[in-house]
Design an enzyme around this catalytic site. Sequence first.
Site, mmCIF file in Angstrom:
data_model
loop_
_atom_site.group_PDB
_atom_site.id
_atom_site.type_symbol
_atom_site.label_atom_id
_atom_site.label_comp_id
_atom_site.label_asym_id
_atom_site.label_seq_id
_atom_site.Cartn_x
_atom_site.Cartn_y
_atom_site.Cartn_z
ATOM 1 N N GLU A 114 -8.323 -0.351 3.561
ATOM 2 C CA GLU A 114 -9.023 -1.379 3.717
ATOM 3 C C GLU A 114 -10.467 -1.473 3.555
ATOM 4 O OE1 GLU A 114 -8.346 -4.782 5.505
ATOM 5 O OE2 GLU A 114 -6.400 -4.264 4.748
ATOM 6 N N SER A 174 0.695 -1.302 0.024
ATOM 7 C CA SER A 174 -0.174 -0.047 0.040
ATOM 8 C C SER A 174 0.916 1.400 0.120
ATOM 9 C CB SER A 174 -0.887 -0.017 1.111
ATOM 10 O OG SER A 174 -0.268 0.089 2.342
ATOM 11 N N HIS A 175 2.064 1.090 0.534
ATOM 12 C CA HIS A 175 3.047 2.314 0.427
ATOM 13 C C HIS A 175 4.231 2.176 -0.445
ATOM 14 C CE1 HIS A 175 0.607 3.458 4.176
ATOM 15 N NE2 HIS A 175 1.003 4.536 3.906
#
Lengths: 338, 338
Positions: free
Chosen positions: B188, B47-48
């Site tokens: 999420e 996600s990063h």
Amino acid sequence: MSDAITISLQEAEALSNKVLTHNGFSQTHADAITRSVMAAQRDECHSHGLYRLIGCVQTALNDGVDTQAEPTITDQATSVVKVNANKGCSLLSFERGKPYLIEKARHNGIAALAINNSFHFSALWPEVEALSAEGLVALAMTPSHAFVAPAGGTSPLFGTNPIAFSWPRPGKTPYTFDFATSVVARGEIELHRRAGKSIPEGWAMDDEGNSTTDPVAALAGAMLPFGSYKGSALSTMVELLAGPLIGDLLGHETQAANAEKTGKPFHGELIIAMSPEAFLGKGAEGHLNHAEVLFESILGQGARLPSQRRFEARERSQVNGITFPQVLYDELKALASS
Amino acid sequence: MSDAITISLQEAEALSNKVLTHNGFSQTHADAITRSVMAAQRDECHSHGLYRLIGCVQTALNDGVDTQAEPTITDQATSVVKVNANKGCSLLSFERGKPYLIEKARHNGIAALAINNSFHFSALWPEVEALSAEGLVALAMTPSHAFVAPAGGTSPLFGTNPIAFSWPRPGKTPYTFDFATSVVARGEIELHRRAGKSIPEGWAMDDEGNSTTDPVAALAGAMLPFGSYKGSALSTMVELLAGPLIGDLLGHETQAANAEKTGKPFHGELIIAMSPEAFLGKGAEGHLNHAEVLFESILGQGARLPSQRRFEARERSQVNGITFPQVLYDELKALASS
């Protein structure tokens, strides 16, 4: 409150002082302890109010606190002051270290006060509020005896490890929070036990690591951190910052003073202070005013600010005095003269 | 992973660099962004990781970040350094401010780095780990756009407001945590929406303030803070410390860059560093070793340390390279040459 007594703040203060000095505390310690206990009682935080004097005296009788200890101050670094409580109560050490912390924070922008080797029984919010009253932003934390299991674990390791924060609001009561990193305070479980009530799922485990709603099993087992692994991580941070970073013990290495005089109730506390003036220069006033937008937005959607109830109680107590159980009053009177 | 591609860390780094410079980022910004994105990708924080380059480029196209901005450093106070990102990405500002923060923390015991006016999209753990790699204890926080309602409220006000902490463990990977003060990351909920799955009770409210399990309603409504009023209080603290204290915006005053170029995605970040050597002098080594007792006790009862999975992934990636979706690879290749 049935079987309750109402007395003035002045009377309560005198009673606290008498209980402490009559049981061996030096006048300076008695004064510092009374200020903290009275701040809590005034704000109707009964759990940290006059009730705590009983445990304080009991701890002294068990040699769990040196009632005469003189704190030793060390100018540790440009932005760090350390106060060794020398096994005395933490409160006098905080008061002695506070002027140095304030000066360092104002001058350097951010500074830390480390209290070591102290007996600690008080709420943290009176300390962070003593700093926000000086226009500083303050954060405080302390570990305590092992009651809480890490998330994913089964045995007590962490203390209830509270974190407190206060933000100055010029002309208003500060924005303050002070909470245990356990789901609830240990006293809540104790209250359920006394009342013969079961506790909610998610508060604690029994001594085999199974979830329990039985307060007796919970007290013999382990409490849970709030917010699962996030609260567990914060609790770990409290252990590290108010333990090894300042050269003091981890929570599980301490234990309450006991009649056998084998308890080691002494540990550390870390307080960090920041000066909006030093961070912002002339812009400080504007940015502090701007912070009010956040508080107004919280209140504007029907949520509360932490400590609001406490501030309302404070106003009441200043007018009406304080009301507390007659049985506690009687016990304190006995302690003050026995 | 089906339809996945595996490339070496060096190839991925070169690709990231190409994507950024081809879309207008200066080489210094491209280097700083690549270091952060690659640290995340290496640790399998998808996600990063490289995925974020897409949003980064999109933000640049929407004038939501100055791709050429040179940070301005101000020696604000003895223990405070400020870096104005001048609407550039926060990562270069962190790298430029870091040496000052390290020097101040080592000399003064505790110090703060305030980054202002920055576009911020990255995980915080690479920054606190850059400091623990220097032997410092570090704490970082940043607000973000309003997605989260305060406990007891009904509307988005707080950002997901992450807090990250890293503690140096000589010879070992550090103790690090980095979490949003919302129950879950916004991504999420987005993932549940894409998968057509409902979300668990307790994550979010719809736009009328009712609890919802519908991810679409949740994204249009408000997320909830973790740990109820305690997480809400911590989130407030993040807003205050990385907002007004450093002269920057509150989370709800910012918004993602948009095609109409009206978004204001710039805000602040606060990083606090503490030096065990300055706090402890010669005792530092012994007390850092003593902290290991806590980690061993956590692991000894079957609980995990935060970031353990990430450190395991790091070892794998260094041997095997990184594996990620072919479709992302194709998209990045296109961005690097379009």
